[in-house]
Motif scaffolding. Structure first.
Motif, PDB file in Angstrom:
ATOM      1  N   ARG A 154      26.415  79.772  35.615  1.00 15.48           N
ATOM      2  CA  ARG A 154      25.106  79.558  34.990  1.00 15.48           C
ATOM      3  C   ARG A 154      25.266  78.689  33.735  1.00 15.48           C
ATOM      4  NH1 ARG A 154      19.897  82.339  33.995  1.00 15.48           N
ATOM      5  NH2 ARG A 154      18.701  80.402  33.865  1.00 15.48           N
ATOM      6  N   ILE A 155      26.277  79.005  32.929  1.00 17.85           N
ATOM      7  CA  ILE A 155      26.544  78.238  31.704  1.00 17.85           C
ATOM      8  C   ILE A 155      26.806  76.775  32.057  1.00 17.85           C
ATOM      9  CG2 ILE A 155      28.124  77.952  29.721  1.00 17.85           C
ATOM     10  CD1 ILE A 155      26.922  80.580  29.317  1.00 17.85           C
ATOM     11  N   LEU A 156      27.602  76.567  33.112  1.00 15.11           N
ATOM     12  CA  LEU A 156      27.922  75.188  33.530  1.00 15.11           C
ATOM     13  C   LEU A 156      26.650  74.459  33.966  1.00 15.11           C
ATOM     14  CD1 LEU A 156      31.266  75.919  35.430  1.00 15.11           C
ATOM     15  CD2 LEU A 156      31.011  74.556  33.309  1.00 15.11           C
ATOM     16  N   GLY A 157      25.796  75.167  34.682  1.00 16.12           N
ATOM     17  CA  GLY A 157      24.525  74.581  35.123  1.00 16.12           C
ATOM     18  C   GLY A 157      23.650  74.210  33.930  1.00 16.12           C
ATOM     19  N   LEU A 158      23.623  75.085  32.928  1.00 14.99           N
ATOM     20  CA  LEU A 158      22.807  74.826  31.730  1.00 14.99           C
ATOM     21  C   LEU A 158      23.336  73.612  30.971  1.00 14.99           C
ATOM     22  CD1 LEU A 158      22.394  78.527  30.508  1.00 14.99           C
ATOM     23  CD2 LEU A 158      20.610  77.094  31.522  1.00 14.99           C
ATOM     24  N   LEU A 159      24.650  73.482  30.917  1.00 12.12           N
ATOM     25  CA  LEU A 159      25.266  72.322  30.256  1.00 12.12           C
ATOM     26  C   LEU A 159      24.879  71.043  30.986  1.00 12.12           C
ATOM     27  CD1 LEU A 159      28.854  73.657  29.461  1.00 12.12           C
ATOM     28  CD2 LEU A 159      27.230  72.756  27.758  1.00 12.12           C
ATOM     29  N   LYS A 160      24.930  71.116  32.305  1.00 15.07           N
ATOM     30  CA  LYS A 160      24.627  69.953  33.133  1.00 15.07           C
ATOM     31  C   LYS A 160      23.177  69.510  32.937  1.00 15.07           C
ATOM     32  CE  LYS A 160      25.405  68.304  37.817  1.00 15.07           C
ATOM     33  NZ  LYS A 160      25.605  68.729  39.206  1.00 15.07           N
ATOM     34  N   ARG A 161      22.266  70.476  32.896  1.00 18.88           N
ATOM     35  CA  ARG A 161      20.842  70.164  32.732  1.00 18.88           C
ATOM     36  C   ARG A 161      20.466  69.948  31.265  1.00 18.88           C
ATOM     37  NH1 ARG A 161      19.775  74.883  35.334  1.00 18.88           N
ATOM     38  NH2 ARG A 161      18.098  75.382  33.903  1.00 18.88           N
ATOM     39  N   ARG A 162      21.462  70.037  30.398  1.00 15.17           N
ATOM     40  CA  ARG A 162      21.274  69.866  28.961  1.00 15.17           C
ATOM     41  C   ARG A 162      20.305  70.875  28.336  1.00 15.17           C
ATOM     42  NH1 ARG A 162      23.222  66.409  25.871  1.00 15.17           N
ATOM     43  NH2 ARG A 162      21.365  66.024  24.631  1.00 15.17           N
ATOM     44  N   VAL A 163      20.140  72.021  29.004  1.00 17.02           N
ATOM     45  CA  VAL A 163      19.414  73.125  28.364  1.00 17.02           C
ATOM     46  C   VAL A 163      20.323  73.625  27.239  1.00 17.02           C
ATOM     47  CG1 VAL A 163      18.568  75.499  28.667  1.00 17.02           C
ATOM     48  CG2 VAL A 163      18.128  73.768  30.431  1.00 17.02           C
ATOM     49  N   LEU A 164      21.609  73.648  27.542  1.00 19.68           N
ATOM     50  CA  LEU A 164      22.628  73.949  26.535  1.00 19.68           C
ATOM     51  C   LEU A 164      23.276  72.610  26.194  1.00 19.68           C
ATOM     52  CD1 LEU A 164      24.267  75.963  24.880  1.00 19.68           C
ATOM     53  CD2 LEU A 164      25.659  76.431  26.887  1.00 19.68           C
ATOM     54  N   GLN A 165      23.105  72.168  24.943  1.00 18.22           N
ATOM     55  CA  GLN A 165      23.542  70.812  24.603  1.00 18.22           C
ATOM     56  C   GLN A 165      24.320  70.771  23.291  1.00 18.22           C
ATOM     57  OE1 GLN A 165      19.566  69.058  22.509  1.00 18.22           O
ATOM     58  NE2 GLN A 165      19.451  69.232  24.722  1.00 18.22           N
ATOM     59  N   GLN A 166      25.227  69.802  23.203  1.00 21.54           N
ATOM     60  CA  GLN A 166      26.025  69.685  21.993  1.00 21.54           C
ATOM     61  C   GLN A 166      25.240  68.947  20.912  1.00 21.54           C
ATOM     62  OE1 GLN A 166      29.913  67.912  22.497  1.00 21.54           O
ATOM     63  NE2 GLN A 166      30.452  68.269  20.346  1.00 21.54           N
ATOM     64  N   VAL A 167      25.413  69.355  19.666  1.00 18.91           N
ATOM     65  CA  VAL A 167      24.789  68.704  18.527  1.00 18.91           C
ATOM     66  C   VAL A 167      25.901  67.963  17.786  1.00 18.91           C
ATOM     67  CG1 VAL A 167      23.479  69.094  16.400  1.00 18.91           C
ATOM     68  CG2 VAL A 167      23.182  70.641  18.349  1.00 18.91           C
ATOM     69  N   ALA A 168      25.616  66.719  17.373  1.00 17.19           N
ATOM     70  CA  ALA A 168      26.645  65.936  16.680  1.00 17.19           C
ATOM     71  C   ALA A 168      26.849  66.471  15.270  1.00 17.19           C
ATOM     72  CB  ALA A 168      26.211  64.469  16.621  1.00 17.19           C
ATOM     73  N   MET A 169      27.831  67.331  15.087  1.00 15.94           N
ATOM     74  CA  MET A 169      28.155  67.804  13.735  1.00 15.94           C
ATOM     75  C   MET A 169      29.504  68.513  13.741  1.00 15.94           C
ATOM     76  SD  MET A 169      26.016  71.295  13.052  1.00 15.94           S
ATOM     77  CE  MET A 169      27.203  71.935  11.893  1.00 15.94           C
ATOM     78  N   VAL A 170      29.982  68.790  12.551  1.00 19.70           N
ATOM     79  CA  VAL A 170      31.205  69.565  12.377  1.00 19.70           C
ATOM     80  C   VAL A 170      30.811  70.824  11.623  1.00 19.70           C
ATOM     81  CG1 VAL A 170      33.500  69.606  11.327  1.00 19.70           C
ATOM     82  CG2 VAL A 170      32.581  67.451  12.241  1.00 19.70           C
TER      83      VAL A 170
END
Lengths: 383, 383
Positions: free
Chosen positions: A22-38
Motif C-alpha cells: 500500500r505504501i509503495l502504491g501511495l508513493l507511486k501515485r504521489r499521495v505520499l510524496q517527498q518534500v525538498a528539504m533537510v
C-alpha cells in the motif's frame, strides 16, 4: 532537489500499520510524496482510510512520524448532536480560535512547525521557537503540540479580532507523534501550564444533557465580539471532538472569501449558508432576528465581491494582503520559497525595520479571481 | 425493453459528420444511448465537441435526427458584452420566459415533444398537439419548433407569473432538424404567425451601440413584474444569442432551489450570487439599492431552507409539488413512466375531474434534502 534518503518502506509500514504494498502504491501515485528539504521529509498529500492527510515522515537515519491533525467534524445543531455524539457524562468546551493550525515537534535536535498539509513552515518555525518554552520539547520528544497561530502578522489567516500585537500561539491539543493519540483535556492543560505555554480558553465542563444550552450562551457571547466558536470535547479525548461556530465568524469567512470569489471552492460558500439556516431554526428566531441574519448573510456575499469588481474596474490587481514580522531576513527568503512550493503566487515588498525586527508586507495574487473579473469586465461571457 | 432497431452507424455518421469509430465509442460509453420507446430512439446524454447534448436520433427504417438545443451563454455585464459579441449592426431582443424548453417536430406521422435531454415527454406531447396548429408540421417536416412551456400545470418548472390558466407554449426558435441551423428572427416570427403559433415577446431591434441601455430598461421592467429576462439575438441568427436575467428571477430561482438545498448543484447557487454582484456594479447602485439587493439575496437563501428544516422537524416530507392537467388518464401513466425513466421519485395523487379534464397533483420527492435534513435533525454531523 537534494534526493535525500529513500523511504524505509518496511519501517514505515510497521510504524503506521499500513501494508508495504500500500505504501509503495501511495508513493507511486504521489499521495505520499517527498518534500525538498533537510532532514528528508515525506508527507501524505491527502488522507487514506487510517492515516490523516498531512502526516509527515522524517527519515534521515531514524524515522520519526508526526501524524496529521484529524478533521474535526461540525455540529449543525447543538441539540441533539452533543447528546447523540457524547456517550460520556460531561463535555469540556474550549475556544476555537481563528488563525491557522500547526503541529510543533522536535525532530532530531530541532523544533519544527508543520502546517496542516505536512510542510515545514520556516516563518511559523521561527515564531514557535520564540513563543514556546523549548524545554518542553527536550523533555517530551514523543509529543506534538497542536495549536493555533493567531494575530495580524499571520500570513495565512490574518485577523485583528484578538488583542495580539503580532502573533501568538494557543495550544488546543497535545498528541503522541506516531499514533496521534491525544492527551486527556486536563492532562494537556496541566502539562502546558508547567511549561508556561498558553492553551486556548477553557469555558467549562458541562453535563451532556445541558451542554447545548451552555454552548448557545457561549456562542452568542463569542459572536458579539467577532470570535469564531468552540470545540466540544470528551474530557478523556476518547470520543472525537466536534466544532460549532458563530454566525459572525461564518459571515466574516464569507466576506473574506468573496473578495476572491473565483479562487475559493463552491462548497466553501454553500456549507456556510446552510449553517446559517440551521442556527436560525435552532435558536427559534423571530421575524426581526431572521431578517437581520438574512441581510448580514447577503451583505457578506455581495459587498466584498462588488469591492473586488470595482477595484479591478479601476485597473488594480486583486491581492490578499498579509504580513510577516521576522528577526532575520533569511526567514523571509525561506518563507518565499515555502509559498512557491505551496503554489502561491506572491509579491514581497521591501522589509521595513521596526525596532529590532523586520516587517514584510506580502501581496498574494488570487489569479483566478483576477482573470475571471478582468475577462467579464472586458465583455466575456460567464459560460 | 423492446430492443428496437440497431443504430445505422454509417448513416448517422454521415448525417452528423462524426466518424463511425467515434459513434461506436459513444455507444459503448453510453454517451449515445437507446431510450426504451417506439419508434426506436437514441439520445446524446451529453454533448460532444460538435453535437449538442439532447440530440435525438429516431431510427425505424429512415433515420431522423433532431439536434439538441445549444446552450445560450450568459452575459454578466450588458456593457461591453453586447458590443463585444455582436459584430452585426443591430440586435433583436426577445423575452426569455421561465418554464421548460422543448423541441417539437414531426417524426414519421406523429408530432412529438422532446425535453432538453432528448427524451419524448408524453405530457408535453399531448399539450403541443393541442396548442400548436398541426398543419405546420405537415407543411414543414424538416423543421423543429423550439419553445417554452409555461404556466402552473407544468410539471417541471411551475410558475404563476404569467396570466396563463393551465399551460401555454411560446416559440423562441425554429431550426432545421438535422443541422440545428436556426431561421433568422423575422423569418421565424412570420412563419409562426402564418400558422397562428405564438412567439415569445419581441421587445425591439436596437443598434449594438445602444442595446445595453435599452436592455437595462427592459430588464428593470421585467424584474418589477417578476419575469425572467431576455435573449439578445443577431437578427440573422448567425452569431449565437446571449441571455441576461433580472435579479428578481435570479432570487426566485434561489428561493425555489434552497427549499431543496441538498438536491441542487453547488454551482447553481454560486453563479447566481455572482450575477447579483455584477449587476449591482453595472447599475452603479447607491447604498440603499445595494442594501436592498443584499437583503433580498440573503432572504432568498435562508427563508426557504428554514421552511424546509421546520417542515421536516414537524415530521413532514419535503416534496416539490407540481401538477398536470390531461384529457385522458393514459397520459398520466405514460408521464409517470417518463419520470421514472428520468430517475425522479414521485407520488401521484388520485386524478380530480375538472370540466372535461383531469387534474393530477404530483409530489416529487427530493430524497437528498429529505435524508440530509433528517440526519442533521437527529444529531448527525455535517462532515
Amino acid at each position: 532537489m537534494n534526493k535525500g534518503e529513500k523511504l524505509n518502506v518496511d519501517a514505515v509500514s510497521r510504524m503506521l500499520g499500513v501494508p508495504e504494498v500500500r505504501i509503495l502504491g501511495l508513493l507511486k501515485r504521489r499521495v505520499l510524496q517527498q518534500v525538498a528539504m533537510v532532514p528528508t521529509l515525506y508527507r501524505f498529500d491527502k488522507g487514506i482510510s487510517t492515516i490523516e492527510g498531512g502526516t509527515a515522515i522524517f527519515c534521515d537515519g531514524e524515522i520519526e512520524i508526526v501524524r496529521g491533525f484529524p478533521k474535526i467534524q461540525r455540529a449543525m445543531l447543538l441539540y441533539p448532536t452533543i447528546k447523540q455524539r457524547f456517550t460520556c457524562k460531561t463535555v469540556v468546551v474550549e475556544e476555537k480560535m481563528n488563525g491557522y493550525n500547526v503541529r510543533v515537534a522536535r525532530i532530531r535536535d530541532k523544533v519544527l512547525a508543520l502546517t496542516r498539509g505536512g510542510l515545514v513552515c520556516p516563518y511559523t518555525t521561527e515564531k514557535v521557537r520564540e513563543l514556546l518554552d523549548q524545554r518542553f520539547f527536550q523533555d517530551n520528544p514523543d509529543l506534538v503540540v497542536c495549536g493555533e497561530i493567531v494575530g495580524p502578522d499571520n500570513p495565512y489567516v490574518p485577523k485583528s479580532i484578538y488583542p495580539i500585537e503580532s502573533v501568538d500561539f494557543y495550544v488546543y491539543d497535545v498528541r503522541f507523534k506516531t499514533s496521534g493519540t491525544p492527551l486527556p483535556v486536563y492532562a494537556k492543560r496541566k502539562l502546558m501550564e508547567e511549561y508556561g505555554i498558553k492553551c486556548v480558553r477553557l469555558f467549562g465542563e458541562y453535563s451532556v444533557e445541558d451542554a447545548h444550552l451552555e454552548v448557545t450562551k457561549i456562542i452568542r457571547g463569542l459572536g458579539e465580539v467577532g470570535r469564531e466558536g468552540v470545540v466540544i470535547k470528551d474530557p478523556e479525548m476518547i470520543i472525537p471532538p466536534i466544532k460549532y461556530t458563530s454566525s459572525q465568524s461564518n459571515c466574516s469567512d464569507l466576506r473574506y472569501a468573496f473578495e476572491f470569489y473565483n479562487d475559493y471552492g463552491r462548497d466553501f460558500f454553500f456549507s456556510r449558508v446552510v449553517r446559517e439556516g440551521y442556527q436560525s431554526v435552532e435558536w427559534d428566531e423571530d421575524e426581526e432576528a431572521l431578517k437581520k441574519r438574512c441581510c448580514q448573510l447577503g451583505e457578506s456575499l455581495l459587498r466584498p465581491m462588488i469591492k473586488t469588481i470595482k477595484k479591478k474596474k479601476r485597473g488594480q490587481r486583486i491581492t490578499e494582503d498579509v504580513q510577516i514580522r521576522v528577526k532575520g531576513l533569511e526567514t523571509v527568503n525561506q518563507f518565499a520559497e515555502h509559498l512557491r512550493r505551496m503554489g502561491v503566487d506572491a509579491i514581497f515588498e521591501p522589509p521595513e525595520q521596526i525596532n529590532k525586527e523586520y516587517l514584510v508586507k506580502i501581496k498574494k495574487i488570487n489569479q483566478s479571481t483576477n482573470d475571471r473579473t478582468e475577462a467579464i469586465l472586458s465583455g466575456q461571457l460567464w459560460s
